[in-house]
Design an enzyme around this catalytic site. Structure first.
Site, short mmCIF file in Angstrom:
data_model
loop_
_atom_site.label_atom_id
_atom_site.label_comp_id
_atom_site.label_asym_id
_atom_site.label_seq_id
_atom_site.Cartn_x
_atom_site.Cartn_y
_atom_site.Cartn_z
N ASP A 107 0.81 -1.22 0.00
CA ASP A 107 0.00 0.00 0.00
C ASP A 107 0.84 1.27 0.00
O ASP A 107 0.36 2.35 0.37
CB ASP A 107 -0.97 0.01 1.18
CG ASP A 107 -2.17 0.93 0.95
OD1 ASP A 107 -2.57 1.08 -0.22
OD2 ASP A 107 -2.68 1.50 1.92
N ASP A 145 -4.06 -4.78 -5.10
CA ASP A 145 -3.38 -3.51 -5.43
C ASP A 145 -1.91 -3.67 -5.83
O ASP A 145 -1.30 -2.70 -6.29
CB ASP A 145 -3.43 -2.50 -4.27
CG ASP A 145 -4.84 -2.18 -3.81
OD1 ASP A 145 -5.79 -2.48 -4.56
OD2 ASP A 145 -5.00 -1.63 -2.71
N ASP A 298 -11.80 1.06 5.63
CA ASP A 298 -10.77 1.22 4.60
C ASP A 298 -9.57 1.98 5.13
O ASP A 298 -8.51 2.01 4.50
CB ASP A 298 -11.33 1.96 3.39
CG ASP A 298 -12.40 1.16 2.66
OD1 ASP A 298 -12.17 -0.05 2.43
OD2 ASP A 298 -13.45 1.72 2.31
#
Length: 324
Positions: A107, A145, A298
């Site tokens: 991330d 991701d 989130d």
């Protein structure tokens, strides 16, 4: 399903198995695992025991559904964690869905930052998961991701990109040694990487053809229609690779009330999407899955919001109440 407390009236409804068998779909006919200890199920029981039947019925929309377990730690206990999970699923006559989310530089240091310390640690973590899966089936969603962040500039150093792609390739190769395990590598969502040729090239580079396909819309809100369209375009350039779609929170589609870069983070007014099933009725779409736990934050996007991955009962209820 076996619950630790309460009579049958305290148990969420059981999921309905898929209706038909598709020989081209490795997930066809599978019933996915509902963990009786997931946060929604625990919240459901608490509400029921407190006499709050209205909210309990709303939470049952989540508690009764199969949801992926996120394997985000390499603390040395991963093998036992996975072995217990898949054994429990087998006892229930179901198949566990798991998300691997531990790639180095995860991330890009944002809300869900972390991941394995280095390549060696990551490979050891993958090996632990493979050992835990030994003798069992399972569905793996590989590294949400991870590829998209190498294409949007978030991970830009060539050495880190090469390392990441090599690790994804290692994970696919290692996990697929077990023929009972299906692996879908994450490919972002329909509104993220617009240049399909770059995503296709990256998927080929990490060996998506050695996996069972790719995953779309993980932890996002793009509509199923948009995701199918995007997935079919990718598939057409990948010799017909199949894919799965995360429908956990896309019932009302993406949040459009703002144009800022936080619209993906705990947006209001969203709803649960199509319940998990491998009977999608759509060619190349192997399953609609709830990869994101509906009700998990989130990130601490705004004041008072929980850290990423933490259970947030109020948000879970809002998703359920917005749903049909």
């Amino acid at each position: 399903m076996v619950f630790t407390s309460g009579d049958d009236s305290d148990k969420p409804d059981k999921p309905t198995p898929s209706a038909s068998i598709d020989p081209d779909n490795p997930l066809s006919g599978k019933t996915f695992y509902v963990n009786p200890q997931n946060p929604a199920a625990q919240q459901y029981r608490q509400l029921k025991n407190a006499g709050n039947t209205a909210d309990a019925e709303q939470l049952n929309k989540i508690a009764s559904r199969p949801i992926a377990e996120w394997l985000a730690s390499d603390n040395g206990g991963t093998t036992q964690e996975v072995a217990t999970l898949v054994a429990d699923a087998k006892k229930a006559g179901q198949t566990a869905v798991m998300t691997i989310y531990n790639v180095p530089h995860r991330d890009c240091g944002q809300y869900s930052s972390g991941g394995a310390a280095d390549a060696a640690s990551y490979k050891a973590y993958i090996d632990e998961i493979a050992t835990g899966l030994n003798g069992h089936d399972g569905v793996i969603i590989l590294e949400p991701d991870a590829i998209a962040h190498t294409l949007d500039g978030c991970i830009s150093e060539e050495a880190q990109i090469n390392e990441r792609y090599n690790l994804l390739q290692y994970a696919i190769t290692t996990l697929k040694k077990n023929p009972e395990v299906t692996v879908y590598v994450d490919a972002g969502n329909a509104s993220w990487i617009k240049d399909l040729t770059r995503m296709v090239a990256a998927l080929k580079r990490i060996g998506v053809n050695q996996a069972d396909g790719f995953a779309l819309n993980v932890s996002n809100f793009e509509t199923t229609e948009a995701s199918v369209d995007y997935g079919n375009k990718l598939s057409d350039s990948l010799e017909g690779e199949h894919f799965i779609i995360d429908t956990s929170r896309n019932g009302n589609g993406p949040y459009t009330e703002t144009t800022d870069d936080q619209k993906w983070c705990n947006p209001p007014g969203r709803a649960l999407g199509t319940p998990p099933t491998s009977d999608t009725g759509t060619a190349k779409v192997d399953a609609y899955l709830w990869v994101k736990q509906p009700g998990d934050s989130d990130g601490a996007c705004r004041d008072g919001e929980p850290e990423a991955g933490q259970w947030w009962p109020e948000y879970a209820l809002s998703l359920a109440k917005e749903s049909q």
